[in-house]
Design a protein around this motif. Structure first.
Motif, PDB file in Angstrom:
ATOM      1  N   THR A   4      -0.374  11.155  -8.863  1.00  8.90           N
ATOM      2  CA  THR A   4      -0.141  11.231 -10.305  1.00  8.90           C
ATOM      3  C   THR A   4      -1.351  10.722 -11.081  1.00  8.90           C
ATOM      4  O   THR A   4      -1.768  11.331 -12.077  1.00  8.90           O
ATOM      5  N   VAL A   5      -1.916   9.614 -10.620  1.00 10.34           N
ATOM      6  CA  VAL A   5      -3.107   9.067 -11.278  1.00 10.34           C
ATOM      7  C   VAL A   5      -4.283  10.023 -11.151  1.00 10.34           C
ATOM      8  O   VAL A   5      -5.047  10.243 -12.103  1.00 10.34           O
ATOM      9  N   ARG A   6      -4.422  10.635  -9.970  1.00 12.51           N
ATOM     10  CA  ARG A   6      -5.511  11.585  -9.761  1.00 12.51           C
ATOM     11  C   ARG A   6      -5.385  12.779 -10.711  1.00 12.51           C
ATOM     12  O   ARG A   6      -6.370  13.229 -11.306  1.00 12.51           O
ATOM     13  N   ASP A   7      -4.158  13.287 -10.868  1.00 12.03           N
ATOM     14  CA  ASP A   7      -3.940  14.401 -11.795  1.00 12.03           C
ATOM     15  C   ASP A   7      -4.234  13.990 -13.232  1.00 12.03           C
ATOM     16  O   ASP A   7      -4.779  14.783 -14.019  1.00 12.03           O
ATOM     17  N   ALA A   8      -3.854  12.762 -13.603  1.00  6.73           N
ATOM     18  CA  ALA A   8      -4.112  12.281 -14.957  1.00  6.73           C
ATOM     19  C   ALA A   8      -5.603  12.177 -15.226  1.00  6.73           C
ATOM     20  O   ALA A   8      -6.085  12.555 -16.307  1.00  6.73           O
ATOM     21  N   ALA A  62       0.828  -1.210   0.000  1.00  4.52           N
ATOM     22  CA  ALA A  62       0.000   0.000   0.000  1.00  4.52           C
ATOM     23  C   ALA A  62       0.858   1.254   0.000  1.00  4.52           C
ATOM     24  O   ALA A  62       0.531   2.253  -0.656  1.00  4.52           O
ATOM     25  N   ALA A  63       1.982   1.233   0.730  1.00  9.80           N
ATOM     26  CA  ALA A  63       2.871   2.402   0.766  1.00  9.80           C
ATOM     27  C   ALA A  63       3.474   2.677  -0.597  1.00  9.80           C
ATOM     28  O   ALA A  63       3.628   3.833  -1.011  1.00  9.80           O
ATOM     29  N   VAL A  64       3.816   1.604  -1.329  1.00 10.23           N
ATOM     30  CA  VAL A  64       4.371   1.780  -2.664  1.00 10.23           C
ATOM     31  C   VAL A  64       3.322   2.352  -3.616  1.00 10.23           C
ATOM     32  O   VAL A  64       3.595   3.261  -4.425  1.00 10.23           O
ATOM     33  N   LEU A  65       2.103   1.829  -3.519  1.00  3.82           N
ATOM     34  CA  LEU A  65       1.052   2.285  -4.423  1.00  3.82           C
ATOM     35  C   LEU A  65       0.593   3.697  -4.126  1.00  3.82           C
ATOM     36  O   LEU A  65       0.159   4.426  -5.027  1.00  3.82           O
ATOM     37  N   ALA A  66       0.702   4.116  -2.866  1.00  4.74           N
ATOM     38  CA  ALA A  66       0.229   5.450  -2.494  1.00  4.74           C
ATOM     39  C   ALA A  66       1.004   6.542  -3.205  1.00  4.74           C
ATOM     40  O   ALA A  66       0.467   7.627  -3.481  1.00  4.74           O
ATOM     41  N   GLY A  67       2.283   6.274  -3.506  1.00  8.05           N
ATOM     42  CA  GLY A  67       3.096   7.283  -4.184  1.00  8.05           C
ATOM     43  C   GLY A  67       2.570   7.635  -5.559  1.00  8.05           C
ATOM     44  O   GLY A  67       2.765   8.756  -6.036  1.00  8.05           O
ATOM     45  N   GLY A  68       1.899   6.687  -6.199  1.00 12.05           N
ATOM     46  CA  GLY A  68       1.386   6.956  -7.531  1.00 12.05           C
ATOM     47  C   GLY A  68      -0.036   7.480  -7.554  1.00 12.05           C
ATOM     48  O   GLY A  68      -0.548   7.820  -8.618  1.00 12.05           O
ATOM     49  N   CYS A  69      -0.689   7.581  -6.390  1.00 15.27           N
ATOM     50  CA  CYS A  69      -2.090   8.001  -6.363  1.00 15.27           C
ATOM     51  C   CYS A  69      -2.256   9.435  -6.854  1.00 15.27           C
ATOM     52  O   CYS A  69      -3.179   9.736  -7.600  1.00 15.27           O
TER      53      CYS A  69
END
Length: 449
Positions: A23-27, A14-21
């Motif tokens: 960026t995905v939200r902005d996309a 979950a900690a690894v995936l949170a870093g990309g949240c």
């Protein structure tokens, strides 16, 4: 596997995936929000008031909102990402996986119990580039040069957008002034026609005089229609420069006397352009990137040193059975049939072409600056002469009209005086806006915003 182990592993994932949240939200937000579209004049911040707009106000808006500027800025974003990607080459890359396998172990075809065993498995690998004999350092310099070129290209796009608005606004106001002159000329010819008819009625003018006055008036009306059409075309060009798909009647001020205070001589203008023109700076950065690419092809002759470390685990209970493998490696092409030598030669050719493109652009810029400086000088001199000629034309028209009214001048002389006055007024307008247009072009050539 124990619940505590599963919870810890899930938390790590979950900690690894949170870093990309983020960026995905902005996309996703960029997908939903269509801001890169053709807008309406009413939506622009400069449209919500009455009165004329300053030419620099419109130019500033186009500089940040023109489609070409938006595209150039996205090129900058991509160049920034490319530079960060190159710099990350020496950062270890970590990959991981986790799996759970459940398999039945029935050996009797009549057994339908579906008994089986479950096994957990996982792997973690670390790959680390230790040294590549300068490839990454050179690639970082090349990416930085590409970013500098993209920055200058974006600046050039903004410069061009500003110039396009200024030039179009200059054309609009010139066309308006020409239409005013044409309308005044039409009114004068109509007044002359009415006077000639009155004189004909009392026998003070011939039928020829009336016919000629009517022809002159109709020709003046045709000239006025042509001037009106030129104004509409100029307005369409201004709308296009502003990125609009409509043709609003925008009133622009601050055009006629436009001047950003540049020197008059072409040599002084070229000195400014050498250090300030974004088009030249972009080509200079591309030449630097081509030079760095030559270094990269030379570095590619040497091997790459890397290190990889892999952990894997499997089992049906906790703790799992762990194993690891470490592998230092050196990679190098032993035989490539001269491909790397050809790569170096091609890189040198690209570098020479990039330098030549810069030299060509400098020469073209110099030629354009000379032409613009000469045009500005000619327009300034023409304006002084045209203003003096206009004063003389006004005086001559008043004299001829007075003589015509008392029958001492012919209709032809009066027409010639009117034509001379109209032409003198048009020459003043043309010279005034030619001077403004030349100054605008000089600013664009030297990169002055």
């Amino acid at each position: 596997m124990k619940n505590s182990d599963l919870i810890a592993l899930s938390a790590a994932v979950a900690a690894v995936l949170a870093g990309g949240c983020a960026t995905v939200r902005d996309a996703r937000e960029a997908q939903r929000t269509d801001t890169e579209r053709t807008g309406a004049w009413a939506e622009t911040p400069v449209a919500g008031r009455d009165g004329a707009r300053g030419v620099e106000e419109l130019a500033a808006w186009a500089k940040t909102n023109a489609p070409a500027v938006v595209q150039a800025r996205q090129d900058v974003v991509q160049a920034q990402i490319a530079l960060r990607s190159v710099k990350a080459s020496f950062v270890p890359v970590v990959d991981g996986s986790i799996a759970y396998t459940y398999a039945s172990q029935n050996i009797d075809p009549h057994d339908t119990s579906w008994d089986g065993d479950g096994n957990w498995g996982g792997a973690l690998s670390v790959n680390w580039l230790l040294w590549d004999f300068g490839r990454t350092s050179v690639a970082a310099r090349q990416a930085a040069a590409a970013l500098a070129a993209a920055d200058q290209a974006a600046r050039e796009a903004g410069n061009l957008a500003s110039y396009s608005v200024r030039s179009a606004a200059c054309a609009v106001n010139r066309a308006k002034e020409m239409l005013r002159v044409a309308a005044a000329s039409t009114a004068s010819y109509k007044e002359h026609l009415d006077q000639t008819r009155d004189r004909f009625d009392v026998g003070a003018a011939m039928n020829y005089d009336v016919s000629k006055a009517a022809v002159d008036w109709h020709n003046a009306r045709l000239s006025e229609l042509t001037a009106s059409n030129a104004l509409e075309n100029a307005r369409a060009s201004l709308a296009l420069a502003l990125g609009l798909a409509e043709n609003p009647a925008i009133e622009v001020e601050g055009v006629e006397q436009w001047d950003c205070g540049l020197p008059d001589s072409a040599e002084a203008l070229m000195e400014i352009a050498r250090t300030n023109a974004p088009s030249l700076a972009a080509l200079r950065a591309r030449a630097d990137a081509a030079r760095d690419y030559v270094d990269w092809t030379i570095c590619d002759l040497y091997p790459k040193l890397s290190f990889s470390l892999t952990f894997d685990a499997k089992g049906d209970s906790s703790p799992l059975l762990w194993n690891y493998a470490a592998a230092p490696a050196a990679a190098q092409s032993l035989f490539s049939a001269g491909a790397k030598s050809r790569q170096i030669k091609a890189a040198v050719a690209q570098m020479r072409a990039a330098r030549s493109a810069l030299a060509e652009a400098e020469q073209s810029t110099w030629g354009a600056i000379v032409a613009a400086a000469l045009e500005a000088g000619r327009a300034a001199d023409s304006l002084a002469v045209a203003e003096a000629a206009l004063d003389a034309a006004k005086e001559n028209f008043d004299v001829v009209s007075s003589r015509y009214d008392v029958g001492k001048a012919s209709s032809l002389e009066r027409t010639d005086a009117q034509v001379a006055l109209t032409g003198a007024e048009a020459n003043v307008v043309a010279a005034r806006y030619d001077l403004a247009a030349a100054r605008m072009l000089e600013a664009r050539l030297v990169g002055r915003d």
